[in-house]
Scaffold this motif. Structure first.
Motif, PDB file in Angstrom:
ATOM      1  N   GLU A  35     104.847  91.486  64.498  1.00  0.00           N
ATOM      2  CA  GLU A  35     105.761  90.380  64.175  1.00  0.00           C
ATOM      3  C   GLU A  35     107.180  90.887  63.938  1.00  0.00           C
ATOM      4  OE1 GLU A  35     107.274  86.641  63.693  1.00  0.00           O
ATOM      5  OE2 GLU A  35     105.402  87.298  64.610  1.00  0.00           O
ATOM      6  N   ILE A  36     107.325  92.027  63.283  1.00  0.00           N
ATOM      7  CA  ILE A  36     108.661  92.615  63.092  1.00  0.00           C
ATOM      8  C   ILE A  36     109.277  92.966  64.438  1.00  0.00           C
ATOM      9  CG2 ILE A  36     109.855  94.688  62.252  1.00  0.00           C
ATOM     10  CD1 ILE A  36     109.389  92.912  59.953  1.00  0.00           C
ATOM     11  N   LEU A  37     108.486  93.526  65.350  1.00  0.00           N
ATOM     12  CA  LEU A  37     108.991  93.866  66.688  1.00  0.00           C
ATOM     13  C   LEU A  37     109.408  92.607  67.435  1.00  0.00           C
ATOM     14  CD1 LEU A  37     106.408  96.613  67.758  1.00  0.00           C
ATOM     15  CD2 LEU A  37     108.734  96.947  66.886  1.00  0.00           C
ATOM     16  N   ARG A  38     108.573  91.567  67.365  1.00  0.00           N
ATOM     17  CA  ARG A  38     108.916  90.298  68.011  1.00  0.00           C
ATOM     18  C   ARG A  38     110.230  89.762  67.462  1.00  0.00           C
ATOM     19  NH1 ARG A  38     110.005  85.625  67.256  1.00  0.00           N
ATOM     20  NH2 ARG A  38     109.570  85.778  65.046  1.00  0.00           N
ATOM     21  N   PHE A  39     110.371  89.775  66.145  1.00  0.00           N
ATOM     22  CA  PHE A  39     111.591  89.307  65.494  1.00  0.00           C
ATOM     23  C   PHE A  39     112.793  90.148  65.944  1.00  0.00           C
ATOM     24  CE2 PHE A  39     114.570  89.695  61.909  1.00  0.00           C
ATOM     25  CZ  PHE A  39     114.965  88.369  61.786  1.00  0.00           C
ATOM     26  N   GLY A  40     112.628  91.459  65.959  1.00  0.00           N
ATOM     27  CA  GLY A  40     113.727  92.336  66.343  1.00  0.00           C
ATOM     28  C   GLY A  40     114.209  92.091  67.762  1.00  0.00           C
ATOM     29  N   PHE A  41     113.275  91.907  68.669  1.00  0.00           N
ATOM     30  CA  PHE A  41     113.665  91.706  70.068  1.00  0.00           C
ATOM     31  C   PHE A  41     114.087  90.269  70.359  1.00  0.00           C
ATOM     32  CE2 PHE A  41     110.787  95.487  70.775  1.00  0.00           C
ATOM     33  CZ  PHE A  41     111.838  96.367  71.000  1.00  0.00           C
ATOM     34  N   ASN A  42     113.330  89.295  69.872  1.00  0.00           N
ATOM     35  CA  ASN A  42     113.590  87.898  70.223  1.00  0.00           C
ATOM     36  C   ASN A  42     114.658  87.223  69.373  1.00  0.00           C
ATOM     37  OD1 ASN A  42     111.632  88.154  72.192  1.00  0.00           O
ATOM     38  ND2 ASN A  42     110.021  87.300  70.913  1.00  0.00           N
ATOM     39  N   GLU A  43     114.744  87.581  68.095  1.00  0.00           N
ATOM     40  CA  GLU A  43     115.705  86.923  67.218  1.00  0.00           C
ATOM     41  C   GLU A  43     116.982  87.754  67.027  1.00  0.00           C
ATOM     42  OE1 GLU A  43     114.987  83.827  66.284  1.00  0.00           O
ATOM     43  OE2 GLU A  43     113.014  84.034  67.223  1.00  0.00           O
ATOM     44  N   LEU A  44     116.827  89.063  66.897  1.00  0.00           N
ATOM     45  CA  LEU A  44     117.993  89.935  66.680  1.00  0.00           C
ATOM     46  C   LEU A  44     118.556  90.499  67.976  1.00  0.00           C
ATOM     47  CD1 LEU A  44     116.722  91.925  63.559  1.00  0.00           C
ATOM     48  CD2 LEU A  44     118.197  89.896  63.616  1.00  0.00           C
ATOM     49  N   ASN A  45     117.846  90.256  69.076  1.00  0.00           N
ATOM     50  CA  ASN A  45     118.288  90.700  70.407  1.00  0.00           C
ATOM     51  C   ASN A  45     118.507  92.219  70.465  1.00  0.00           C
ATOM     52  OD1 ASN A  45     118.858  90.126  73.110  1.00  0.00           O
ATOM     53  ND2 ASN A  45     121.052  90.053  72.705  1.00  0.00           N
ATOM     54  N   LEU A  46     117.592  92.966  69.854  1.00  0.00           N
ATOM     55  CA  LEU A  46     117.691  94.418  69.872  1.00  0.00           C
ATOM     56  C   LEU A  46     117.248  94.968  71.223  1.00  0.00           C
ATOM     57  CD1 LEU A  46     116.222  95.234  66.350  1.00  0.00           C
ATOM     58  CD2 LEU A  46     118.629  95.237  67.038  1.00  0.00           C
ATOM     59  N   HIS A  47     117.693  96.164  71.523  1.00  0.00           N
ATOM     60  CA  HIS A  47     117.332  96.872  72.751  1.00  0.00           C
ATOM     61  C   HIS A  47     116.208  97.884  72.484  1.00  0.00           C
ATOM     62  CE1 HIS A  47     117.606  99.491  76.227  1.00  0.00           C
ATOM     63  NE2 HIS A  47     117.937 100.501  75.450  1.00  0.00           N
ATOM     64  N   ARG A  48     116.243  98.540  71.316  1.00  0.00           N
ATOM     65  CA  ARG A  48     115.315  99.628  71.009  1.00  0.00           C
ATOM     66  C   ARG A  48     114.950  99.595  69.525  1.00  0.00           C
ATOM     67  NH1 ARG A  48     114.250 104.946  72.899  1.00  0.00           N
ATOM     68  NH2 ARG A  48     113.954 106.441  71.207  1.00  0.00           N
ATOM     69  N   ILE A  49     113.663  99.809  69.236  1.00  0.00           N
ATOM     70  CA  ILE A  49     113.196  99.902  67.858  1.00  0.00           C
ATOM     71  C   ILE A  49     112.385 101.187  67.728  1.00  0.00           C
ATOM     72  CG2 ILE A  49     111.839  98.834  66.025  1.00  0.00           C
ATOM     73  CD1 ILE A  49     112.429  96.112  67.320  1.00  0.00           C
ATOM     74  N   GLU A  50     112.698 101.963  66.688  1.00  0.00           N
ATOM     75  CA  GLU A  50     112.070 103.258  66.477  1.00  0.00           C
ATOM     76  C   GLU A  50     111.252 103.272  65.189  1.00  0.00           C
ATOM     77  OE1 GLU A  50     115.325 106.011  66.358  1.00  0.00           O
ATOM     78  OE2 GLU A  50     115.853 105.674  68.457  1.00  0.00           O
ATOM     79  N   ALA A  51     110.347 104.241  65.096  1.00  0.00           N
ATOM     80  CA  ALA A  51     109.562 104.468  63.885  1.00  0.00           C
ATOM     81  C   ALA A  51     109.126 105.926  63.894  1.00  0.00           C
ATOM     82  CB  ALA A  51     108.345 103.557  63.844  1.00  0.00           C
ATOM     83  N   GLY A  52     108.725 106.412  62.736  1.00  0.00           N
ATOM     84  CA  GLY A  52     108.227 107.779  62.648  1.00  0.00           C
ATOM     85  C   GLY A  52     107.104 107.863  61.645  1.00  0.00           C
ATOM     86  N   CYS A  53     106.291 108.911  61.779  1.00  0.00           N
ATOM     87  CA  CYS A  53     105.220 109.136  60.808  1.00  0.00           C
ATOM     88  C   CYS A  53     104.820 110.600  60.821  1.00  0.00           C
ATOM     89  CB  CYS A  53     104.021 108.243  61.080  1.00  0.00           C
ATOM     90  SG  CYS A  53     103.126 108.634  62.574  1.00  0.00           S
ATOM     91  N   ALA A  54     104.235 111.036  59.730  1.00  0.00           N
ATOM     92  CA  ALA A  54     103.740 112.405  59.634  1.00  0.00           C
ATOM     93  C   ALA A  54     102.657 112.624  60.685  1.00  0.00           C
ATOM     94  CB  ALA A  54     103.189 112.665  58.235  1.00  0.00           C
ATOM     95  N   VAL A  55     102.625 113.821  61.253  1.00  0.00           N
ATOM     96  CA  VAL A  55     101.667 114.101  62.331  1.00  0.00           C
ATOM     97  C   VAL A  55     100.208 113.969  61.869  1.00  0.00           C
ATOM     98  CG1 VAL A  55     103.267 115.554  63.621  1.00  0.00           C
ATOM     99  CG2 VAL A  55     101.731 116.606  61.966  1.00  0.00           C
ATOM    100  N   GLY A  56      99.951 114.116  60.602  1.00  0.00           N
ATOM    101  CA  GLY A  56      98.590 113.984  60.094  1.00  0.00           C
ATOM    102  C   GLY A  56      98.209 112.583  59.667  1.00  0.00           C
ATOM    103  N   ASN A  57      99.122 111.630  59.797  1.00  0.00           N
ATOM    104  CA  ASN A  57      98.865 110.264  59.339  1.00  0.00           C
ATOM    105  C   ASN A  57      98.223 109.460  60.475  1.00  0.00           C
ATOM    106  OD1 ASN A  57      98.944 107.649  58.384  1.00  0.00           O
ATOM    107  ND2 ASN A  57     100.908 107.911  57.361  1.00  0.00           N
TER     108      ASN A  57
END
Length: 99
Positions: A35-57
């Protein structure tokens, strides 16, 4: 869970999430991230969304990949965890990928 917007010129953002362990493995993180991705692309008109996590997670890795994000990077010793410095996997999704 949240979204941090980058510079307007780049039309990008970073998403993050942290759920109490009582709510793990119930699909809440995946559905919320979608839902956050949908909001970011459809409502905020973003081009790219990033995230990160620990390799063991493993749980976060599954969430990011189920939501359609692609692993793009492996950064060494980026995250200061209580157990010491952890490597980080960088993920991203573009508006053209699915939205």
């Amino acid at each position: 869970m949240g979204i941090n917007l980058g510079k307007v010129k780049y039309k990008n953002a970073e998403v993050w999430f942290k759920f109490h362990k009582n709510h793990w493995n119930k699909g809440f993180a995946t559905e919320s991230l979608k839902e956050i991705l949908r909001f970011g692309f459809n409502e905020l008109n973003l081009h790219r969304i990033e995230a990160g996590c620990a390799v063991g997670n493993i749980g976060s890795i599954h969430v990011l990949e189920k939501a359609g994000m692609t692993r793009e990077a492996h950064t060494r010793k980026l995250l200061p965890l209580s157990s010491g410095w952890s490597d980080n996997f960088g993920y991203a999704i573009l508006a053209t990928d699915t939205y």
